[in-house]
Design a protein around this motif. Structure first.
Motif, PDB file in Angstrom:
ATOM      1  N   ALA A 123       0.823  -1.202   0.000  1.00  0.00           N
ATOM      2  CA  ALA A 123       0.000   0.000   0.000  1.00  0.00           C
ATOM      3  C   ALA A 123       0.864   1.261   0.000  1.00  0.00           C
ATOM      4  N   ALA A 124       1.901   1.280   0.832  1.00  0.00           N
ATOM      5  CA  ALA A 124       2.765   2.464   0.906  1.00  0.00           C
ATOM      6  C   ALA A 124       3.460   2.717  -0.430  1.00  0.00           C
ATOM      7  N   PHE A 342       5.493  21.352  -1.554  1.00  0.00           N
ATOM      8  CA  PHE A 342       4.594  20.586  -0.695  1.00  0.00           C
ATOM      9  C   PHE A 342       4.950  19.100  -0.658  1.00  0.00           C
ATOM     10  N   VAL A 343       6.152  18.763  -1.121  1.00  0.00           N
ATOM     11  CA  VAL A 343       6.613  17.371  -1.123  1.00  0.00           C
ATOM     12  C   VAL A 343       7.081  16.896   0.255  1.00  0.00           C
ATOM     13  N   PRO A 344       7.793  17.696   1.081  1.00  0.00           N
ATOM     14  CA  PRO A 344       8.445  17.175   2.289  1.00  0.00           C
ATOM     15  C   PRO A 344       7.615  16.305   3.223  1.00  0.00           C
ATOM     16  N   PRO A 345       6.330  16.573   3.506  1.00  0.00           N
ATOM     17  CA  PRO A 345       5.638  15.689   4.461  1.00  0.00           C
ATOM     18  C   PRO A 345       5.288  14.311   3.900  1.00  0.00           C
ATOM     19  N   ILE A 346       5.309  14.133   2.584  1.00  0.00           N
ATOM     20  CA  ILE A 346       4.810  12.903   1.973  1.00  0.00           C
ATOM     21  C   ILE A 346       5.530  11.649   2.474  1.00  0.00           C
ATOM     22  N   PRO A 347       6.870  11.590   2.496  1.00  0.00           N
ATOM     23  CA  PRO A 347       7.517  10.350   2.950  1.00  0.00           C
ATOM     24  C   PRO A 347       7.228  10.009   4.406  1.00  0.00           C
ATOM     25  N   PHE A 348       7.069  11.025   5.247  1.00  0.00           N
ATOM     26  CA  PHE A 348       6.859  10.763   6.668  1.00  0.00           C
ATOM     27  C   PHE A 348       5.425  10.328   6.957  1.00  0.00           C
ATOM     28  N   LEU A 349       4.484  10.772   6.140  1.00  0.00           N
ATOM     29  CA  LEU A 349       3.120  10.257   6.259  1.00  0.00           C
ATOM     30  C   LEU A 349       3.078   8.775   5.894  1.00  0.00           C
ATOM     31  N   LEU A 350       3.829   8.388   4.866  1.00  0.00           N
ATOM     32  CA  LEU A 350       3.881   6.972   4.483  1.00  0.00           C
ATOM     33  C   LEU A 350       4.558   6.141   5.576  1.00  0.00           C
ATOM     34  N   ILE A 351       5.628   6.679   6.147  1.00  0.00           N
ATOM     35  CA  ILE A 351       6.281   5.976   7.260  1.00  0.00           C
ATOM     36  C   ILE A 351       5.309   5.835   8.423  1.00  0.00           C
ATOM     37  N   LEU A 353       2.131   5.559   8.275  1.00  0.00           N
ATOM     38  CA  LEU A 353       1.168   4.509   7.935  1.00  0.00           C
ATOM     39  C   LEU A 353       1.733   3.133   8.269  1.00  0.00           C
ATOM     40  N   ILE A 354       3.005   2.920   7.936  1.00  0.00           N
ATOM     41  CA  ILE A 354       3.646   1.640   8.246  1.00  0.00           C
ATOM     42  C   ILE A 354       3.739   1.437   9.752  1.00  0.00           C
ATOM     43  N   LEU A 355       4.126   2.480  10.462  1.00  0.00           N
ATOM     44  CA  LEU A 355       4.298   2.367  11.909  1.00  0.00           C
ATOM     45  C   LEU A 355       2.972   2.111  12.623  1.00  0.00           C
ATOM     46  N   LEU A 356       1.904   2.702  12.129  1.00  0.00           N
ATOM     47  CA  LEU A 356       0.593   2.476  12.743  1.00  0.00           C
ATOM     48  C   LEU A 356       0.065   1.079  12.442  1.00  0.00           C
ATOM     49  N   ARG A 357       0.488   0.508  11.340  1.00  0.00           N
ATOM     50  CA  ARG A 357       0.058  -0.859  11.019  1.00  0.00           C
ATOM     51  C   ARG A 357       0.724  -1.871  11.932  1.00  0.00           C
ATOM     52  N   ALA A 358       1.957  -1.603  12.336  1.00  0.00           N
ATOM     53  CA  ALA A 358       2.706  -2.584  13.122  1.00  0.00           C
ATOM     54  C   ALA A 358       2.004  -3.004  14.411  1.00  0.00           C
ATOM     55  N   PRO A 359       1.497  -2.106  15.258  1.00  0.00           N
ATOM     56  CA  PRO A 359       0.857  -2.550  16.500  1.00  0.00           C
ATOM     57  C   PRO A 359      -0.497  -3.222  16.299  1.00  0.00           C
ATOM     58  N   THR A 360      -1.064  -3.079  15.111  1.00  0.00           N
ATOM     59  CA  THR A 360      -2.360  -3.721  14.854  1.00  0.00           C
ATOM     60  C   THR A 360      -2.193  -5.031  14.096  1.00  0.00           C
ATOM     61  N   ARG A 361      -0.938  -5.502  13.996  1.00  0.00           N
ATOM     62  CA  ARG A 361      -0.654  -6.688  13.167  1.00  0.00           C
ATOM     63  C   ARG A 361      -1.439  -7.907  13.625  1.00  0.00           C
ATOM     64  N   GLN A 362      -1.624  -8.053  14.911  1.00  0.00           N
ATOM     65  CA  GLN A 362      -2.329  -9.215  15.436  1.00  0.00           C
ATOM     66  C   GLN A 362      -3.797  -8.923  15.736  1.00  0.00           C
ATOM     67  N   ASP A 363      -4.238  -7.723  15.465  1.00  0.00           N
ATOM     68  CA  ASP A 363      -5.600  -7.333  15.797  1.00  0.00           C
ATOM     69  C   ASP A 363      -6.406  -7.126  14.518  1.00  0.00           C
ATOM     70  N   ASN A 364      -7.241  -8.082  14.217  1.00  0.00           N
ATOM     71  CA  ASN A 364      -8.095  -7.987  13.035  1.00  0.00           C
ATOM     72  C   ASN A 364      -7.273  -7.692  11.776  1.00  0.00           C
ATOM     73  N   GLY A 376      -4.311   1.457  -1.686  1.00  0.00           N
ATOM     74  CA  GLY A 376      -3.288   1.404  -2.728  1.00  0.00           C
ATOM     75  C   GLY A 376      -3.886   1.266  -4.115  1.00  0.00           C
ATOM     76  N   LEU A 377      -4.906   0.437  -4.234  1.00  0.00           N
ATOM     77  CA  LEU A 377      -5.548   0.240  -5.538  1.00  0.00           C
ATOM     78  C   LEU A 377      -6.214   1.521  -6.027  1.00  0.00           C
ATOM     79  N   VAL A 378      -6.876   2.227  -5.120  1.00  0.00           N
ATOM     80  CA  VAL A 378      -7.524   3.487  -5.515  1.00  0.00           C
ATOM     81  C   VAL A 378      -6.474   4.503  -5.963  1.00  0.00           C
ATOM     82  N   ALA A 379      -5.340   4.551  -5.255  1.00  0.00           N
ATOM     83  CA  ALA A 379      -4.272   5.477  -5.649  1.00  0.00           C
ATOM     84  C   ALA A 379      -3.766   5.157  -7.049  1.00  0.00           C
ATOM     85  N   LEU A 380      -3.576   3.874  -7.328  1.00  0.00           N
ATOM     86  CA  LEU A 380      -3.102   3.483  -8.658  1.00  0.00           C
ATOM     87  C   LEU A 380      -4.154   3.768  -9.717  1.00  0.00           C
ATOM     88  N   LEU A 381      -5.420   3.566  -9.351  1.00  0.00           N
ATOM     89  CA  LEU A 381      -6.493   3.859 -10.297  1.00  0.00           C
ATOM     90  C   LEU A 381      -6.533   5.349 -10.622  1.00  0.00           C
TER      91      LEU A 381
END
Length: 534
Positions: A123-124, A342-351, A353-364, A376-381
């Motif tokens: 997705a990232a 307006f590019v600078p925040p983009i990489p850290f928002l993606l990071i 997203l990854i960091l927030l996914r990590a603690p929910t790995r075992q939860d649903n 990710g699919l909508v972004a590519l579309l």
């Protein structure tokens, strides 16, 4: 559910999905490659490509008029010298693609280090490649707009490793410091990385003794940062007045005067900047990332088995949030404003997203992964209208602009009888380089020094090698150039064309009548090789 997931059929299905996901990423990256390699030449590239091709360690500011921090011309210039290539635009575009690949690998490394799962990496990556802003000029041209992103992502990755919960790793913290300096040395807008990374090494993790945080994390980061910035510090020490005249004072004084009198469309007021920011961040992939940043915590807070559960966020999440916020603030500082700011925040928002996914790995995990894949699919579309033509372009290298420009200019050069290394006066110096011409230092920066030269204060004039719109006729008459090259796309080039026509230069065109033109006059060998007067 867990037992079903372990059945051979389920494992086979998951492997097939991963294969499909990998195939999609390969195809969209190929589309990105085609788009980058076929993107039209832009005025900004005339500064970065030409200065890189002509750069040495110490001539960026004293001779060439470069106005950013020096790591891009040093890097790209080294590539030109090592490869010996005369395909200047093509090599520069390939460097941009390499930066994209390094950024994607950085996201993958963070996802693996955090055990966040394949879905969030997919997705990232899709949200990065599918970002409309980055598929425009900021992520496709040979400039310093995209190149700091991989350095920043990997700096975050090494900081994660260096501040590991088990034990601090000073070497990794030092590498993070080096990469922070590299990101800043590519584009000064990323200066906010340094204080926030330093604050993180002092404040986290709180359970670690303060002396360890200061000595094995903060000090190591600082040492790495100094090492990474050492070439710039040496350059500044060798000529501080020249350096600051071309960087700080260029943007705060001359550039500000130029835009205050320019009739070009520009975004200057806070209201206009907010509207521009809304068009960049509140649409497409950027908006989808923000949606993911809200949905992932909400999923954990709404777990059926723990309705009262609370979300625990570690220091990496707070650091990513702080970096994103500072990137947003920095975007509003320059005036006038352009989308690339307006590019600078983009990489850290993606990071984040990854960091927030990590603690929910075992939860649903199924629900979270489904949401991430959908984002990710909508972004590519949303980016398909840009990536799909890029995929077609990718398999037709003969049509890449980065190659056809070279072939077109070489063809004109041969028909005009231009010898390799002759001087060519131009405000579009990439075209002159591709034609095999040598660019006078007065025009190495394209139009960016030339157009502000009349506003230079007397104290700064000795630090510049340039002419100006009001002194152009005098400059050309002092030593009439053998060749004049124009792109035909900029009004500021008209005096060059008028001079060529008034003085009997012969015009040569390429396959496109509206494309670049080369004006040539027959003069002696000695005059051809003479440098124009300053």
């Amino acid at each position: 559910m867990r037992e079903a997931a372990l059945k051979p059929g389920a494992l086979s299905s998951r492997g097939a999905l991963r294969a499909v996901g990998a195939t999609i990423l390969v195809l969209v990256f190929a589309g990105l490659c085609g788009r980058v390699l076929n993107f039209p030449l832009n005025r900004d590239e005339n500064l970065f490509v030409t200065v890189s091709a002509m750069s040495t360690f110490d001539n960026l500011y004293t001779v060439l008029g470069y106005n950013h921090l020096p790591y891009l011309p040093w890097l790209l210039g080294a590539i030109y010298r090592v490869t010996g290539s005369v395909h200047y635009l093509l090599v520069g575009r390939l460097l941009v693609l390499a930066a994209w690949l390094v950024a994607i690998l950085g996201l993958r490394s963070i996802a693996r280090q955090q055990a966040a799962g394949a879905a969030v990496f997919w997705a990232a990556t899709s949200l990065l490649i599918g970002n409309i802003l980055l598929l425009g000029s900021p992520g496709t041209m040979v400039t310093n707009n995209f190149l700091p992103i991989p350095a920043a992502i990997w700096a975050f990755r090494f900081l994660l490793k260096g501040m590991d919960e088990a034990a601090p790793k000073p070497v990794s913290c030092a590498v993070a410091g080096v990469l922070v300096s590299v990101a800043v040395g590519l584009k000064a807008n990323y200066i906010f990385l340094a204080p926030l990374f330093a604050a993180a090494t002092v404040l986290a993790p709180l359970k670690r003794p303060l002396t360890q945080r200061l000595l094995r994390q903060c000090l190591a980061l600082a040492i790495g940062g100094i090492l990474g910035a050492l070439p710039i510090l040496m350059l500044v020490a060798s000529g501080p007045q020249t350096f600051f005249a071309h960087t700080l004072r260029y943007f705060t004084e001359m550039q500000a005067i130029y835009w205050s009198v320019s009739t070009e469309p520009k975004v200057t007021s806070l209201a206009q900047k907010l509207l521009l920011a809304e068009s960049v961040w509140a649409s497409g992939a950027s908006l989808l990332v923000l949606a993911g940043l809200f949905v992932l915590p909400a999923l954990q807070l709404a777990r059926a088995e723990r309705p009262g559960g609370r979300l625990v966020l570690g220091w990496p999440v707070w650091l990513a949030a702080a970096l994103s916020l500072c990137g947003i603030i920095v975007a509003f500082v320059p005036t006038p404003s352009f989308p690339q700011y307006f590019v600078p925040p983009i990489p850290f928002l993606l990071i984040g997203l990854i960091l927030l996914r990590a603690p929910t790995r075992q939860d649903n995990p199924e629900a979270a992964d489904a949401i991430l894949v959908a984002l990710g699919l909508v972004a590519l579309l949303c980016s398909a209208t840009r990536l799909a033509p890029g995929l077609v372009d990718f398999v037709r290298p003969g049509n890449w602009r980065s190659i056809t420009i070279h072939d077109e200019m070489r063809g004109m050069s041969r028909r005009a009888g231009v010898r390799e290394g002759e001087l060519g006066v131009t405000l579009t110096p990439v075209l002159a380089l591709e034609a095999g011409l040598k660019v006078p230092p007065q025009f190495a920066a394209g139009q960016f020094v030339y157009r502000v030269a009349d506003y230079l204060p007397a104290d700064d004039r000795p630090y510049y090698t340039t002419t100006s719109p009001t002194r152009l006729q005098e400059f050309l008459n002092a030593s009439p150039p053998a060749t004049i090259v124009i792109s035909g796309e900029e009004d500021i080039e008209e005096p060059f064309e008028h001079y060529a026509r008034r003085h009997g230069y012969v015009e040569f065109t390429g396959s496109r009548p509206e494309g670049p033109r080369l004006f040539r006059r027959a003069i002696s060998t000695a005059a051809v090789n003479a440098d124009p007067a300053p």
